[in-house]
Scaffold this motif. Sequence first.
Motif, PDB file in Angstrom:
ATOM      1  N   ASP A 221     -36.762   3.033 -22.285  1.00 27.60           N
ATOM      2  CA  ASP A 221     -35.390   3.148 -22.807  1.00 27.60           C
ATOM      3  C   ASP A 221     -34.564   4.258 -22.170  1.00 27.60           C
ATOM      4  O   ASP A 221     -33.340   4.259 -22.322  1.00 27.60           O
ATOM      5  CB  ASP A 221     -35.426   3.398 -24.327  1.00 27.60           C
ATOM      6  CG  ASP A 221     -36.108   2.273 -25.080  1.00 27.60           C
ATOM      7  OD1 ASP A 221     -35.624   1.135 -24.979  1.00 27.60           O
ATOM      8  OD2 ASP A 221     -37.117   2.536 -25.744  1.00 27.60           O
ATOM      9  N   LEU A 222     -35.195   5.192 -21.476  1.00 26.58           N
ATOM     10  CA  LEU A 222     -34.469   6.351 -20.965  1.00 26.58           C
ATOM     11  C   LEU A 222     -34.696   6.527 -19.471  1.00 26.58           C
ATOM     12  O   LEU A 222     -35.572   5.901 -18.873  1.00 26.58           O
ATOM     13  CB  LEU A 222     -34.911   7.624 -21.703  1.00 26.58           C
ATOM     14  CG  LEU A 222     -34.591   7.679 -23.198  1.00 26.58           C
ATOM     15  CD1 LEU A 222     -35.178   8.947 -23.806  1.00 26.58           C
ATOM     16  CD2 LEU A 222     -33.085   7.616 -23.439  1.00 26.58           C
ATOM     17  N   ALA A 223     -33.901   7.383 -18.879  1.00 28.82           N
ATOM     18  CA  ALA A 223     -34.052   7.796 -17.484  1.00 28.82           C
ATOM     19  C   ALA A 223     -33.941   9.311 -17.435  1.00 28.82           C
ATOM     20  O   ALA A 223     -33.644   9.954 -18.448  1.00 28.82           O
ATOM     21  CB  ALA A 223     -32.983   7.135 -16.609  1.00 28.82           C
ATOM     22  N   ALA A 224     -34.185   9.880 -16.256  1.00 31.62           N
ATOM     23  CA  ALA A 224     -34.147  11.339 -16.124  1.00 31.62           C
ATOM     24  C   ALA A 224     -33.387  11.731 -14.867  1.00 31.62           C
ATOM     25  O   ALA A 224     -33.383  11.002 -13.871  1.00 31.62           O
ATOM     26  CB  ALA A 224     -35.570  11.912 -16.094  1.00 31.62           C
ATOM     27  N   VAL A 225     -32.740  12.894 -14.929  1.00 26.53           N
ATOM     28  CA  VAL A 225     -32.072  13.488 -13.772  1.00 26.53           C
ATOM     29  C   VAL A 225     -32.590  14.913 -13.642  1.00 26.53           C
ATOM     30  O   VAL A 225     -32.539  15.687 -14.603  1.00 26.53           O
ATOM     31  CB  VAL A 225     -30.541  13.493 -13.927  1.00 26.53           C
ATOM     32  CG1 VAL A 225     -29.883  14.193 -12.744  1.00 26.53           C
ATOM     33  CG2 VAL A 225     -30.012  12.074 -14.056  1.00 26.53           C
ATOM     34  N   ALA A 226     -33.124  15.238 -12.454  1.00 23.03           N
ATOM     35  CA  ALA A 226     -33.640  16.592 -12.193  1.00 23.03           C
ATOM     36  C   ALA A 226     -32.980  17.113 -10.924  1.00 23.03           C
ATOM     37  O   ALA A 226     -33.048  16.469  -9.879  1.00 23.03           O
ATOM     38  CB  ALA A 226     -35.159  16.567 -12.042  1.00 23.03           C
ATOM     39  N   ILE A 227     -32.343  18.264 -11.018  1.00 25.04           N
ATOM     40  CA  ILE A 227     -31.561  18.804  -9.904  1.00 25.04           C
ATOM     41  C   ILE A 227     -31.931  20.262  -9.673  1.00 25.04           C
ATOM     42  O   ILE A 227     -32.123  21.035 -10.614  1.00 25.04           O
ATOM     43  CB  ILE A 227     -30.052  18.692 -10.184  1.00 25.04           C
ATOM     44  CG1 ILE A 227     -29.633  17.229 -10.225  1.00 25.04           C
ATOM     45  CG2 ILE A 227     -29.235  19.429  -9.130  1.00 25.04           C
ATOM     46  CD1 ILE A 227     -29.801  16.482  -8.920  1.00 25.04           C
TER      47      ILE A 227
ATOM     48  N   ARG B 257     -33.006  16.712 -17.217  1.00 21.78           N
ATOM     49  CA  ARG B 257     -32.446  16.210 -18.466  1.00 21.78           C
ATOM     50  C   ARG B 257     -32.707  14.713 -18.582  1.00 21.78           C
ATOM     51  O   ARG B 257     -32.562  13.970 -17.609  1.00 21.78           O
ATOM     52  CB  ARG B 257     -30.943  16.488 -18.529  1.00 21.78           C
ATOM     53  CG  ARG B 257     -30.253  15.929 -19.769  1.00 21.78           C
ATOM     54  CD  ARG B 257     -28.796  16.316 -19.832  1.00 21.78           C
ATOM     55  NE  ARG B 257     -28.632  17.741 -20.108  1.00 21.78           N
ATOM     56  CZ  ARG B 257     -27.451  18.335 -20.247  1.00 21.78           C
ATOM     57  NH1 ARG B 257     -26.342  17.626 -20.111  1.00 21.78           N
ATOM     58  NH2 ARG B 257     -27.379  19.620 -20.507  1.00 21.78           N
ATOM     59  N   MET B 258     -33.057  14.299 -19.796  1.00 20.29           N
ATOM     60  CA  MET B 258     -33.189  12.883 -20.079  1.00 20.29           C
ATOM     61  C   MET B 258     -31.801  12.312 -20.341  1.00 20.29           C
ATOM     62  O   MET B 258     -30.968  12.948 -21.007  1.00 20.29           O
ATOM     63  CB  MET B 258     -34.084  12.660 -21.297  1.00 20.29           C
ATOM     64  CG  MET B 258     -35.490  13.206 -21.158  1.00 20.29           C
ATOM     65  SD  MET B 258     -36.388  12.562 -19.728  1.00 20.29           S
ATOM     66  CE  MET B 258     -36.426  10.811 -20.104  1.00 20.29           C
TER      67      MET B 258
ATOM     68  N   PRO C 134     -21.104  21.159 -19.095  1.00 18.63           N
ATOM     69  CA  PRO C 134     -21.837  22.216 -18.388  1.00 18.63           C
ATOM     70  C   PRO C 134     -23.336  22.078 -18.601  1.00 18.63           C
ATOM     71  O   PRO C 134     -23.805  21.874 -19.726  1.00 18.63           O
ATOM     72  CB  PRO C 134     -21.296  23.510 -19.010  1.00 18.63           C
ATOM     73  CG  PRO C 134     -19.920  23.140 -19.492  1.00 18.63           C
ATOM     74  CD  PRO C 134     -20.028  21.711 -19.952  1.00 18.63           C
ATOM     75  N   TRP C 135     -24.079  22.195 -17.493  1.00 16.48           N
ATOM     76  CA  TRP C 135     -25.525  21.994 -17.533  1.00 16.48           C
ATOM     77  C   TRP C 135     -26.248  23.315 -17.279  1.00 16.48           C
ATOM     78  O   TRP C 135     -26.928  23.838 -18.149  1.00 16.48           O
ATOM     79  CB  TRP C 135     -25.905  20.932 -16.499  1.00 16.48           C
ATOM     80  CG  TRP C 135     -27.314  20.454 -16.584  1.00 16.48           C
ATOM     81  CD1 TRP C 135     -28.250  20.792 -17.524  1.00 16.48           C
ATOM     82  CD2 TRP C 135     -27.957  19.514 -15.704  1.00 16.48           C
ATOM     83  NE1 TRP C 135     -29.438  20.144 -17.277  1.00 16.48           N
ATOM     84  CE2 TRP C 135     -29.284  19.353 -16.169  1.00 16.48           C
ATOM     85  CE3 TRP C 135     -27.539  18.816 -14.577  1.00 16.48           C
ATOM     86  CZ2 TRP C 135     -30.193  18.518 -15.527  1.00 16.48           C
ATOM     87  CZ3 TRP C 135     -28.448  17.982 -13.945  1.00 16.48           C
ATOM     88  CH2 TRP C 135     -29.752  17.823 -14.417  1.00 16.48           C
ATOM     89  N   PHE C 136     -26.121  23.861 -16.064  1.00 15.31           N
ATOM     90  CA  PHE C 136     -26.744  25.146 -15.766  1.00 15.31           C
ATOM     91  C   PHE C 136     -25.985  25.804 -14.623  1.00 15.31           C
ATOM     92  O   PHE C 136     -25.125  25.192 -13.988  1.00 15.31           O
ATOM     93  CB  PHE C 136     -28.231  24.990 -15.420  1.00 15.31           C
ATOM     94  CG  PHE C 136     -28.491  24.284 -14.114  1.00 15.31           C
ATOM     95  CD1 PHE C 136     -28.753  25.008 -12.948  1.00 15.31           C
ATOM     96  CD2 PHE C 136     -28.493  22.891 -14.027  1.00 15.31           C
ATOM     97  CE1 PHE C 136     -29.001  24.358 -11.745  1.00 15.31           C
ATOM     98  CE2 PHE C 136     -28.749  22.236 -12.835  1.00 15.31           C
ATOM     99  CZ  PHE C 136     -28.995  22.970 -11.691  1.00 15.31           C
ATOM    100  N   VAL C 137     -26.294  27.077 -14.388  1.00 10.85           N
ATOM    101  CA  VAL C 137     -25.663  27.848 -13.313  1.00 10.85           C
ATOM    102  C   VAL C 137     -26.744  28.257 -12.324  1.00 10.85           C
ATOM    103  O   VAL C 137     -27.793  28.785 -12.712  1.00 10.85           O
ATOM    104  CB  VAL C 137     -24.938  29.090 -13.876  1.00 10.85           C
ATOM    105  CG1 VAL C 137     -24.361  29.930 -12.741  1.00 10.85           C
ATOM    106  CG2 VAL C 137     -23.822  28.662 -14.832  1.00 10.85           C
TER     107      VAL C 137
END
Length: 334
Positions: A139-145, A170-171, A160-163
Amino acid sequence: MTTTPARPAHAVLSTAKLLLPIAFLALCAAPARAQTPLPPWHQGVSEERKQRADVLFEEAIELHRHMMLADARAKYDEALALWEQPQLRLYLGRLLKTIGRPLLAYESLRRSLQWGPGSLDPDEEQEARATLRALVEQDLAAVAIRCDEPGAAVLLDGVPWFVGPGTARRMVTPGEHVLVARKRGYFTVVQHVAVFAGKEASGQLALSADTVVTRQRWPAWIPWVTVGAGAVLVVVGGGLMQDAAAHHREADAGFRRECGPSCPAHYDDAGSVLENRLAIGALIAGGATAITGTALLFMNRPETYRAGDRGGVKLEVRPAASPDAAGLSARLVF
């Protein structure tokens, strides 16, 4: 005999000496057992708040049982506002999954396990982990940066996510998401990321400086050398022409002295003619070279322009890792 009564007293003293240390250790151990630390979710929460949360929890369970899901969710949230505890999170996660809110269900179930093993009953813990795994895979996906640029603000879907510098994961729900990174003095990076259920899009984000660059087409010495070469050729051609004229006059005068009145009216000396032709060629070549050098000087004026944007995101898509299983990477670069 006088020594007989002393023996029982001596035995009593010996026994007392043996029992005193044992009694002392027992007294020290009793407070330690009484002061067993409470689980983390009990610490800092008053008994009154716990009791109110328990009442709301029971009400929510009853509403949940009768499929009054909206009211049950409100009760769970109200109880959690009073007391953040693992079982409440588990029940709320169940409800959120039922009503089709997989991302919120994932977060609630993850938080039910945040205190580690033993925070839930074994069966409940197994249920929470299995549900988490199913949500991640179906049901979900993920983004990793990863972003190594200090001070770069990274946003996901406008939030805003991170600096940077740093790495974050994040899922998200399957579909298209917008990744933005910005920093003063740098080009803003905007990347559309499409992820599918059970997949993870991961990669590194890079920013490039937004600067003004001044440069010339060629090194500055090339036009000036060309102009100088043309000027030298003109000077050489002029010198050759003067020498050719002088040699011609000398040869003509000598020829007339030797021939007398019978000599032709005009005499061409082969050497002076060659010199004259070389002079004319040098003058033409010098003039053309000088004109070319002047044109190069004009074309080589400094040009100011904005540096190109070399930033961006290189992504790879792979199976998303569930809380207790990781997938193999399959590289797909955009």
